[in-house]
Design a protein around this motif. Structure first.
Motif, mmCIF file in Angstrom:
data_model
loop_
_atom_site.group_PDB
_atom_site.id
_atom_site.type_symbol
_atom_site.label_atom_id
_atom_site.label_comp_id
_atom_site.label_asym_id
_atom_site.label_seq_id
_atom_site.Cartn_x
_atom_site.Cartn_y
_atom_site.Cartn_z
ATOM 1 N N ALA A 44 0.835 -1.204 0.000
ATOM 2 C CA ALA A 44 0.000 0.000 0.000
ATOM 3 C C ALA A 44 0.869 1.253 0.000
ATOM 4 O O ALA A 44 0.485 2.281 -0.555
ATOM 5 N N ARG A 45 2.050 1.180 0.591
ATOM 6 C CA ARG A 45 2.959 2.323 0.668
ATOM 7 C C ARG A 45 3.935 2.394 -0.501
ATOM 8 O O ARG A 45 4.775 3.286 -0.555
ATOM 9 N N ALA A 46 3.840 1.449 -1.448
ATOM 10 C CA ALA A 46 4.752 1.433 -2.598
ATOM 11 C C ALA A 46 4.587 2.699 -3.426
ATOM 12 O O ALA A 46 3.502 3.294 -3.475
ATOM 13 N N THR A 47 5.655 3.118 -4.072
ATOM 14 C CA THR A 47 5.610 4.286 -4.940
ATOM 15 C C THR A 47 4.768 4.001 -6.178
ATOM 16 O O THR A 47 3.985 4.838 -6.621
ATOM 17 N N HIS A 48 4.929 2.799 -6.760
ATOM 18 C CA HIS A 48 4.208 2.422 -7.980
ATOM 19 C C HIS A 48 3.773 0.965 -7.908
ATOM 20 O O HIS A 48 4.567 0.102 -7.509
ATOM 21 N N ASN A 49 2.542 0.708 -8.301
ATOM 22 C CA ASN A 49 2.038 -0.646 -8.547
ATOM 23 C C ASN A 49 1.538 -0.651 -9.993
ATOM 24 O O ASN A 49 0.351 -0.489 -10.260
ATOM 25 N N SER A 50 2.471 -0.779 -10.936
ATOM 26 C CA SER A 50 2.140 -0.773 -12.358
ATOM 27 C C SER A 50 1.654 -2.161 -12.750
ATOM 28 O O SER A 50 2.205 -3.159 -12.287
ATOM 29 N N TRP A 51 0.646 -2.234 -13.623
ATOM 30 C CA TRP A 51 0.100 -3.545 -13.956
ATOM 31 C C TRP A 51 -0.464 -3.580 -15.366
ATOM 32 O O TRP A 51 -0.707 -2.543 -15.982
ATOM 33 N N ALA A 52 -0.687 -4.809 -15.834
ATOM 34 C CA ALA A 52 -1.324 -5.020 -17.129
ATOM 35 C C ALA A 52 -1.968 -6.390 -17.145
ATOM 36 O O ALA A 52 -1.594 -7.287 -16.382
#
Length: 125
Positions: A44-52
């Motif tokens: 939840a505190r991550a800078t980015h959770n990029s996905w596809a």
């Protein structure tokens, strides 16, 4: 199968990466996987959770502020022939820009996921 998480797989100049994923046949299932991941305080505190994901024939992606990351993940899933499955690359920014190396790390994270789950064997890779 649920959400599979491979944490702390890459570290570079203070930035740390993880890769996660699971079966998703709809936007609602993809949103549920992302919500499940973000229930963990660290993610939840991550800078980015990029996905596809490619849901049936519909490509969907989200860079989550890491410009171009979602498109790169999507391209790799397409090349692997992986449908109805979502892959999320998480980055915790370490304070120093990575430049183009960030794309190399996103690709390495997706390759790690495909290898560890055995899903990379489906397509022409």
């Amino acid at each position: 199968m649920g959400l599979q998480v491979f944490d702390r797989i890459i570290s570079d100049r203070g930035s740390r990466y993880a890769v996660s994923g699971g079966a998703a046949r709809s936007r609602a299932e993809a949103a549920a996987l992302l919500a499940e991941l973000r229930r963990g305080k660290r993610f939840a505190r991550a800078t980015h959770n990029s996905w596809a994901a490619i849901l049936g024939d519909e490509p969907v992606r989200d860079d989550d502020g890491e410009a171009g990351a979602g498109a790169q993940i999507l391209q790799m899933l397409d090349r692997a022939g992986l449908r109805d499955h979502m892959v999320i690359v998480t980055r915790w920014y370490g304070g120093r820009p990575l430049g183009g190396d960030r794309f190399r790390h996103v690709a390495a994270a997706v390759r790690h996921y495909l290898r560890e789950t055995g899903l990379g064997d489906r397509g022409a890779g």
